[in-house]
Design a protein around this motif. Sequence first.
Motif, mmCIF file in Angstrom:
data_model
loop_
_atom_site.group_PDB
_atom_site.id
_atom_site.type_symbol
_atom_site.label_atom_id
_atom_site.label_comp_id
_atom_site.label_asym_id
_atom_site.label_seq_id
_atom_site.Cartn_x
_atom_site.Cartn_y
_atom_site.Cartn_z
ATOM 1 N N LYS A 57 0.836 -1.204 0.000
ATOM 2 C CA LYS A 57 0.000 0.000 0.000
ATOM 3 C C LYS A 57 0.871 1.254 0.000
ATOM 4 O O LYS A 57 0.560 2.239 -0.665
ATOM 5 C CB LYS A 57 -0.917 -0.009 1.213
ATOM 6 C CG LYS A 57 -1.973 1.054 1.190
ATOM 7 C CD LYS A 57 -2.971 0.849 2.313
ATOM 8 C CE LYS A 57 -4.081 1.861 2.214
ATOM 9 N NZ LYS A 57 -5.113 1.646 3.229
ATOM 10 N N THR A 58 1.981 1.229 0.724
ATOM 11 C CA THR A 58 2.899 2.364 0.748
ATOM 12 C C THR A 58 3.495 2.599 -0.633
ATOM 13 O O THR A 58 3.599 3.741 -1.089
ATOM 14 C CB THR A 58 4.018 2.126 1.781
ATOM 15 O OG1 THR A 58 3.428 1.922 3.068
ATOM 16 C CG2 THR A 58 4.985 3.283 1.836
ATOM 17 N N VAL A 59 3.867 1.519 -1.313
ATOM 18 C CA VAL A 59 4.424 1.642 -2.662
ATOM 19 C C VAL A 59 3.368 2.198 -3.611
ATOM 20 O O VAL A 59 3.637 3.098 -4.408
ATOM 21 C CB VAL A 59 4.949 0.281 -3.164
ATOM 22 C CG1 VAL A 59 5.416 0.372 -4.606
ATOM 23 C CG2 VAL A 59 6.066 -0.219 -2.265
ATOM 24 N N ARG A 60 2.143 1.689 -3.533
ATOM 25 C CA ARG A 60 1.066 2.178 -4.407
ATOM 26 C C ARG A 60 0.746 3.645 -4.132
ATOM 27 O O ARG A 60 0.419 4.398 -5.034
ATOM 28 C CB ARG A 60 -0.182 1.315 -4.249
ATOM 29 C CG ARG A 60 0.018 -0.077 -4.800
ATOM 30 C CD ARG A 60 -1.245 -0.871 -4.865
ATOM 31 N NE ARG A 60 -0.981 -2.232 -5.268
ATOM 32 C CZ ARG A 60 -0.782 -2.633 -6.509
ATOM 33 N NH1 ARG A 60 -0.814 -1.758 -7.490
ATOM 34 N NH2 ARG A 60 -0.552 -3.893 -6.785
ATOM 35 N N ARG A 61 0.885 4.058 -2.875
ATOM 36 C CA ARG A 61 0.667 5.464 -2.529
ATOM 37 C C ARG A 61 1.740 6.345 -3.172
ATOM 38 O O ARG A 61 1.443 7.426 -3.686
ATOM 39 C CB ARG A 61 0.690 5.613 -1.006
ATOM 40 C CG ARG A 61 -0.219 6.682 -0.475
ATOM 41 C CD ARG A 61 -0.213 6.747 1.044
ATOM 42 N NE ARG A 61 -0.899 5.598 1.618
ATOM 43 C CZ ARG A 61 -0.411 4.812 2.574
ATOM 44 N NH1 ARG A 61 0.775 5.030 3.083
ATOM 45 N NH2 ARG A 61 -1.109 3.803 3.030
ATOM 46 N N ALA A 62 2.989 5.881 -3.174
ATOM 47 C CA ALA A 62 4.082 6.631 -3.806
ATOM 48 C C ALA A 62 3.854 6.721 -5.315
ATOM 49 O O ALA A 62 4.132 7.754 -5.931
ATOM 50 C CB ALA A 62 5.421 5.958 -3.512
ATOM 51 N N ILE A 63 3.318 5.668 -5.912
ATOM 52 C CA ILE A 63 3.005 5.681 -7.337
ATOM 53 C C ILE A 63 1.883 6.667 -7.623
ATOM 54 O O ILE A 63 1.954 7.461 -8.559
ATOM 55 C CB ILE A 63 2.634 4.263 -7.819
ATOM 56 C CG1 ILE A 63 3.858 3.350 -7.752
ATOM 57 C CG2 ILE A 63 2.044 4.300 -9.226
ATOM 58 C CD1 ILE A 63 3.534 1.870 -7.911
ATOM 59 N N ALA A 64 0.841 6.632 -6.813
ATOM 60 C CA ALA A 64 -0.327 7.499 -7.025
ATOM 61 C C ALA A 64 0.029 8.980 -6.893
ATOM 62 O O ALA A 64 -0.530 9.821 -7.600
ATOM 63 C CB ALA A 64 -1.428 7.139 -6.034
ATOM 64 N N THR A 65 0.965 9.310 -6.004
ATOM 65 C CA THR A 65 1.344 10.712 -5.821
ATOM 66 C C THR A 65 2.395 11.164 -6.831
ATOM 67 O O THR A 65 2.747 12.341 -6.867
ATOM 68 C CB THR A 65 1.875 10.964 -4.395
ATOM 69 O OG1 THR A 65 2.990 10.116 -4.155
ATOM 70 C CG2 THR A 65 0.790 10.724 -3.359
ATOM 71 N N GLY A 66 2.911 10.223 -7.629
ATOM 72 C CA GLY A 66 3.884 10.580 -8.655
ATOM 73 C C GLY A 66 5.325 10.574 -8.173
ATOM 74 O O GLY A 66 6.218 11.010 -8.886
ATOM 75 N N LEU A 67 5.576 10.066 -6.969
ATOM 76 C CA LEU A 67 6.937 10.021 -6.437
ATOM 77 C C LEU A 67 7.753 8.884 -7.037
ATOM 78 O O LEU A 67 8.966 8.971 -7.138
ATOM 79 C CB LEU A 67 6.901 9.870 -4.914
ATOM 80 C CG LEU A 67 6.219 10.999 -4.147
ATOM 81 C CD1 LEU A 67 6.141 10.649 -2.673
ATOM 82 C CD2 LEU A 67 6.965 12.298 -4.359
#
Length: 96
Positions: A57-67
């Motif tokens: 979930k942390t990785v997907r959050r970084a993807i979603a925010t464009g990081l």
Amino acid sequence: MAVKLHANFSLNHQIFHRKPTMVRKNKACSSLPSLKTTSGPLLSVREVAELDNCSEKTVRRAIATGLLEVIRVGPGGRLVRIDPAAHRAYRRAHRE
């Protein structure tokens, strides 16, 4: 005996059972390297989470925010893969 359905049944049925008409674009996908210029085998979200010792979930959050830049593969771009160079860049920029 006919069953009387709610007046909005057909509309609701169309809304909830239609096929998607377009694929959502991720902002991070705009400037991605081509698959020929990747620096090794592409990583899955699970593999990146294991390398970073965090949750998927942390990785997907970084993807979603464009990081974290991703490469979308598969039908409709549904599957996400991460270039190891993009992962290293993310790690350098976001060390704790």
